[in-house]
Design a protein around this motif. Structure first.
Motif, PDB file in Angstrom:
ATOM      1  N   ILE A   1       0.703  -1.139  -0.147  1.00 42.93           N
ATOM      2  CA  ILE A   1      -0.095   0.040  -0.040  1.00 42.93           C
ATOM      3  C   ILE A   1       0.823   1.419  -0.115  1.00 42.93           C
ATOM      4  N   THR A   2       1.972   1.482   0.959  1.00 43.21           N
ATOM      5  CA  THR A   2       2.619   2.319   1.089  1.00 43.21           C
ATOM      6  C   THR A   2       3.630   2.890  -0.024  1.00 43.21           C
ATOM      7  N   GLN A   3       4.199   1.744  -0.852  1.00 47.81           N
ATOM      8  CA  GLN A   3       5.254   1.915  -1.606  1.00 47.81           C
ATOM      9  C   GLN A   3       4.479   2.023  -3.199  1.00 47.81           C
ATOM     10  N   LYS A   4       3.920   3.209  -3.507  1.00 42.29           N
ATOM     11  CA  LYS A   4       3.079   3.495  -4.663  1.00 42.29           C
ATOM     12  C   LYS A   4       3.973   4.077  -5.633  1.00 42.29           C
ATOM     13  N   ASN A   5       4.764   5.050  -5.141  1.00 44.75           N
ATOM     14  CA  ASN A   5       5.549   5.885  -6.312  1.00 44.75           C
ATOM     15  C   ASN A   5       7.075   5.528  -6.530  1.00 44.75           C
TER      16      ASN A   5
END
Length: 789
Positions: free
Chosen positions: A128-132
Motif C-alpha cells: 500500500i505504502t510503496q506506490k510511487n
C-alpha cells in the motif's frame, strides 16, 4: 551477533528491505524486482526472504525471547486507526492486548508486536505504502518478487496438503513459544460482537515453551491471514463504516464516549471530527493491489477446499479434527467474507470506467467460483460446454448471496455506462455472463433469494453480526422444515450482517434488475450494429486504398470528409472478437434470465432500423429547431457510448483546406496560384462549356464541378440558414501536390523507360489514358443520375 544486538538492528533491517511506512525509503523495491531484468538480485531476495531463509530464521530466533516492537497506529488502515484513536477496540483479535500509549504520554499510539507480526505487518503494508516507486521499464506484477513471496508465504503457512512446517528452533527438541496473552494497556470498548479467535481457543492456556506444534501452526497461519486481510482489505469510507455498525453497538460507543469526555473534560465532538477526517482518507487500490488480493482469494479457496471429509462417527470426528482442519472450515466466512465484500463494493463504485477494471472483475469472479479450486478435477470433455455447478456449493452461494446478487447489479450499472464496441469492455461483459450462465448456478442463486424473502416467523429476534442457531419448539413452528429454516436464517444473517437491518434487498431476478438486463441487451445489439458498420466502413476504406487507387487523379481525401474511426486503433480482428463476445454474452444473458425471444427479435429490429436507405448509420437523436439540429439527452448518450456519431466533413472550399501530411506544402501553394490564374482567365469559357447539353457539356460538368459540394448531406448539427456556396466550374491542380500521385507518376515514367518510352511519349500515353477514363466516368455518372432524384 548476540540476541541483544539482533534485537536492536531488526527494525532497521525490516525497514531497509520493505521501505519506510511513509514511503520515503523504497527499500529493496520488491514490487518492481523481476527475474527477467535483475536475475541476481531477484534470486538473492527470494532466497533471503524465503520461509526457511535467513530472515525468517532471525524472526523465529527473536520470537523465542518474546521481544516486542512498536508499530505506529497512524499507519494502519483508516477505519482501524480512527477506532483505536477513539479508544474503541477493533473486532479483529489481531489488535487485542497490543495497543499501548507512548511512555511520555503523547498522542502517538503504538502496537506492541512480536517479531513475526512486525515482519508480516511491514511486508503486507509495503503493497500500500510503496506506490510511487521509480520504474524505468515495464513491470509485470505477477512476475515480481513481491508477488512470488506472497504466493510462497500462503503455500507455506496455509498449506493445501499436509501441515505447516515447524519453524527452526535454536533449542533441540523445543519449539518457538507463541505470543502469550498480555493485559491491555488502555481501556477499550470493542465495536461489534467479534468471533472468538482460534488463537485464543488453542493457545491461551498452552505453556509458553513447550507449545503444541499443531497449535503453533494455527497461530502463524491465523496471524498471517489476519495481517493480509487487515492491511489489504480493511479500507472503506465513513458511510460504509457507519452502515456496518449495529444500533446497540452505536449506543454503547456513544455512552462510552460521553463517559470518557466527562472524565477528561473534553469534547466528544472533537473525537468524532478526528474520526471523520481519518475515515475520509482517500483509498485508491492499484491494479497490482487487486492482483495480489485475487491471489489471496484463489489460495484461500484451495485451502478451504482441501478440508478432509467429515467422518460419519461423531466420536471419530472429535478425535481426528485438528486445529488446522477447523481453521480451513471457517477461514473464508470468518476472516475474509465481510472485508472482501466491502472492498469489492468500493472498487465497483470508484474504479474508472476503463479496461483496467478487468483485474477487479477477475478477482470477483474468482471468489464466486470456489469449485474451480477444488482438489477434484472436472472430467475433460471434447465439447467445450459449461460444467454444471454441484449442489454441494449451494450453502456457499446462500451464505455469500450479496456477492452474487448485489455486485452483479453493480456490474450491470457499470456495463450500461461503458462503450461495448471496445473489445476489452465486451470481453468483461462476456466473462460475467459466462460465469453466471453455468448450469444450475442461477437456480441456486434464485433459491438463496427465496430463502431470504421467507417470512421471519422462525426468527423472533434477529441478531446482528452474530450467528446463533435457532431453537425451534412448539407446534407453531412444526410446519417449517428445520433444514430450510436453518438455511433461511443463515442467508438473513449474512445479508443483515453486511448491510444492516434496514437494508432494502433488490432481487437479482426481480422486475427492476430484469429491466436493467434488457437495457444491457439493447446496448449489446446496438454495439453489434456499430461494430458491423465500422467493419464495413473499414473494408470500403481499404478497398479505396488499393494499389489501383494510387493512380486516381481525384483522390477521396480531397472531398473533405473524415474517414478515420475506432478501427484505426483496435483493428479488424478486434472488431470480430467484439462481435463474438457480444453475441455469446447475449446468449448467456438469455439463458440466465430466461429472456423472451420475441423481445430480443424486436430489439434487433429496432437496432436494424438504425441504418438509413443508403446503408449509413443514422444521426444521433436530434430535434429540428430554427437554429438547426439540437442533441437530445438520448443523442448525447449515443455519442458518449459510441453508438452513433456525426460524420465530420469539411464544408468549405476544398482548395482552401489545411495542408495535409501527405501533401507537399510548397507545391500546394504554387498549384493553387496556377489554378487561380487559369480559373480567372478561362472562367467564361468553362461556364459556356458546362452549360452545353451535349456530350462535351456532360464531360466538362463532371470534371470541372464538384458534385459533393452540391449534394452535400448535412451530417453534423449546423446553423439552418447556412447555405453552401457554389463556386462554379473551375480547374483544380492540387492533387498533383500529393506525394502518392508524385510517386505514382515517377513509377510510371520509370517503368516506361524500360520499354524505351521517353518522357514526352509517356506523358502523351497518360493523357490518353486519362481522357478514356474521363469518357467512361461521364457515361457512368449519367447512368446513375436518374436514380439520384
Amino acid at each position: 551477533f548476540s540476541l541483544k544486538e539482533l534485537h536492536g538492528i531488526f527494525p532497521w533491517l525490516v525497514e531497509s528491505i520493505f521501505g519506510s511506512l511513509d514511503g520515503i525509503i523504497v527499500g529493496w523495491n520488491l514490487r518492481c524486482l523481476q527475474g527477467r531484468t535483475n536475475p541476481t538480485e531477484y534470486s538473492v531476495a527470494l532466497d533471503f526472504l524465503d520461509p526457511s531463509g535467513p530472515m525468517m530464521k532471525l524472526v523465529y530466533k527473536l520470537q523465542a525471547e518474546e521481544y516486542r516492537y512498536d508499530f505506529p497506529v497512524s499507519y494502519l488502515p483508516g477505519p482501524v486507526k480512527a477506532s483505536i484513536q477513539e479508544q474503541v477496540l477493533p473486532e479483529c483479535s489481531l489488535y487485542h492486548n497490543k495497543v499501548q500509549f507512548p511512555s511520555s504520554g503523547g498522542l502517538g499510539l503504538n502496537l506492541a508486536l512480536n517479531p513475526f507480526e512486525y515482519y508480516m505487518f511491514y511486508f503486507a503494508i509495503s503493497l500500500i505504502t510503496q506506490k510511487n516507486s521509480p520504474v524505468t521499464h515495464h513491470v509485470s506484477p505477477s512476475n515480481s518478487a513481491y508477488f512470488i513471496l506472497v504466493d510462497t508465504y500462503l503455500k507455506c503457512f496455509l498449506p493445501t496438503e499436509g501441515s505447516v512446517l515447524p519453524p527452526p528452533s535454536s533449542n533441540p527438541g523445543g519449539a518457538i513459544p507463541s505470543p502469550t496473552p498480555r493485559s491491555p494497556a488502555v481501556p477499550f470498548t470493542s465495536y461489534g460482537m467479534h468471533h472468538t479467535s482460534l488463537l485464543k481457543r488453542h493457545l491461551a492456556h498452552q505453556p509458553s515453551v513447550n507449545a503444541d506444534p499443531a497449535s503453533q501452526e494455527i497461530w502463524r497461519s491465523e496471524t498471517l491471514l489476519q495481517i493480509f486481510v487487515e492491511m489489504w482489505l480493511h479500507h472503506y469510507s465513513l458511510e460504509m463504516y457507519q452502515k456496518m455498525q449495529s444500533p446497540h453497538v452505536k449506543l454503547e460507543v456513544l455512552h462510552y464516549r460521553l463517559s470518557i469526555s466527562s472524565k477528561h473534560h473534553g469534547s466528544p465532538a472533537q473525537s468524532s471530527y478526528q474520526a471523520l477526517h481519518a475515515y475520509q482518507e482517500s483509498f485508491k487500490p492499484t491494479e497490482e493491489h487487486v492482483l495480489v488480493v485475487r491471489l489471496l482469494v484463489k489460495h484461500l479457496h484451495a485451502f478451504s477446499n482441501s478440508l478432509k471429509p467429515e467422518p460419519l462417527s461423531p466420536s471419530a470426528h472429535s478425535h481426528t479434527a485438528s486445529p488446522l482442519e477447523e481453521f480451513k472450515r471457517v477461514v473464508i466466512p470468518r476472516f475474509v467474507q465481510e472485508k472482501l465484500y466491502i472492498f469489492l463494493q468500493h472498487c465497483f463504485g470508484h474504479w474508472p470506467l476503463d479496461a483496467s477494471f478487468r483485474a477487479v472483475l477477475e478477482m470477483w469472479l474468482s471468489y464466486l467460483q470456489p469449485w474451480r479450486y477444488a482438489l477434484e478435477k472436472p472430467p475433460q470433455s471434447a465439447e467445450p460446454l459449461l460444467r454444471s455447478v454441484s449442489e454441494k456449493w449451494a450453502a456457499f452461494i446462500q451464505e455469500n448471496l450479496l456477492m452474487y446478487t448485489k455486485l452483479f447489479v453493480g456490474f450491470l450499472n457499470r456495463a450500461l455506462r461503458t462503450d461495448l464496441v471496445s473489445p476489452k469492455n465486451a470481453l468483461m461483459v462476456f466473462r460475467v455472463a459466462k460465469v453466471f450462465a453455468q448450469p444450475n448456478l442461477a437456480e441456486m442463486i434464485l433459491k438463496g433469494e427465496q430463502l431470504f424473502l421467507e417470512p421471519e416467523l422462525v426468527i423472533p429476534h434477529r441478531q446482528h453480526r452474530l450467528f446463533m442457531t435457532p431453537t425451534l419448539g412448539g407446534s407453531f413452528f412444526s410446519s417449517w422444515p428445520p433444514t430450510i429454516t436453518d438455511a433461511s436464517f443463515k442467508v438473513k444473517s449474512h445479508v443483515y450482517s453486511l448491510e444492516g437491518q434496514d437494508f432494502q434487498y433488490k432481487q437479482m431476478f426481480g422486475t427492476e434488475v430484469r429491466n436493467l438486463v434488457l437495457k444491457l441487451a439493447q446496448l449489446i445489439c446496438q454495439a453489434q450494429q456499430t461494430a458491423k458498420s465500422l467493419s464495413d466502413h473499414s473494408a470500403e476504406t481499404m478497398a479505396s486504398q488499393s494499389f489501383f487507387s494510387w493512380f486516381r487523379f481525384t483522390p477521396s481525401e480531397m472531398n473533405g470528409s473524415y474517414t478515420g474511426n475506432d478501427l484505426d486503433e483496435i483493428g479488424q480482428d478486434s472488431i470480430k472478437k467484439t462481435d463474438e463476445y457480444l453475441e455469446k454474452a447475449l446468449e448467456y444473458l438469455c439463458q440466465i434470465f430466461k429472456l423472451n425471444e420475441a423481445q430480443l427479435t424486436q430489439m434487433m429490429m429496432k437496432c436494424g432500423t438504425a441504418q438509413d436507405e443508403n446503408g449509413k448509420k443514422q444521426l444521433p437523436d436530434c430535434i429540428e429547431s430554427e437554429d438547426g439540429l439540437i442533441l437530445t439527452p438520448l443523442g448525447r448518450y449515443q455519442i458518449i457510448n459510441g453508438l452513433r456519431r456525426f460524420e465530420v466533413q469539411y464544408q468549405g472550399d476544398t482548395e482552401l483546406q489545411p495542408i495535409r501530411s501527405y501533401e507537399n506544402a510548397t507545391l500546394v501553394r504554387l498549384l493553387f496560384r496556377l489554378s487561380s490564374v487559369l480559373n480567372e482567365r478561362f472562367a467564361d469559357q468553362m461556364d459556356v462549356l458546362c452549360s452545353r447539353e451535349d456530350f462535351v457539356g456532360r464531360l466538362c460538368r463532371y470534371h470541372l464541378t464538384n458534385p459533393h459540394l452540391i449534394q452535400k448531406i448535412r451530417y453534423s448539427p449546423a446553423v439552418k440558414d447556412r447555405t453552401s456556396q457554389n463556386w462554379g466550374p473551375r480547374i483544380s491542380l492540387r492533387f498533383l501536390a500529393s506525394y502518392r500521385i508524385l510517386i505514382s507518376l515517377l513509377m510510371i515514367y520509370f517503368i516506361a523507360s524500360w520499354f524505351y518510352v521517353g518522357p514526352v511519349g509517356c506523358t502523351f500515353v497518360i493523357l490518353i489514358g486519362y481522357f478514356l477514363y474521363a469518357v467512361i466516368m461521364t457515361f457512368i455518372s449519367e447512368g446513375w443520375k436518374p436514380h439520384e432524384h
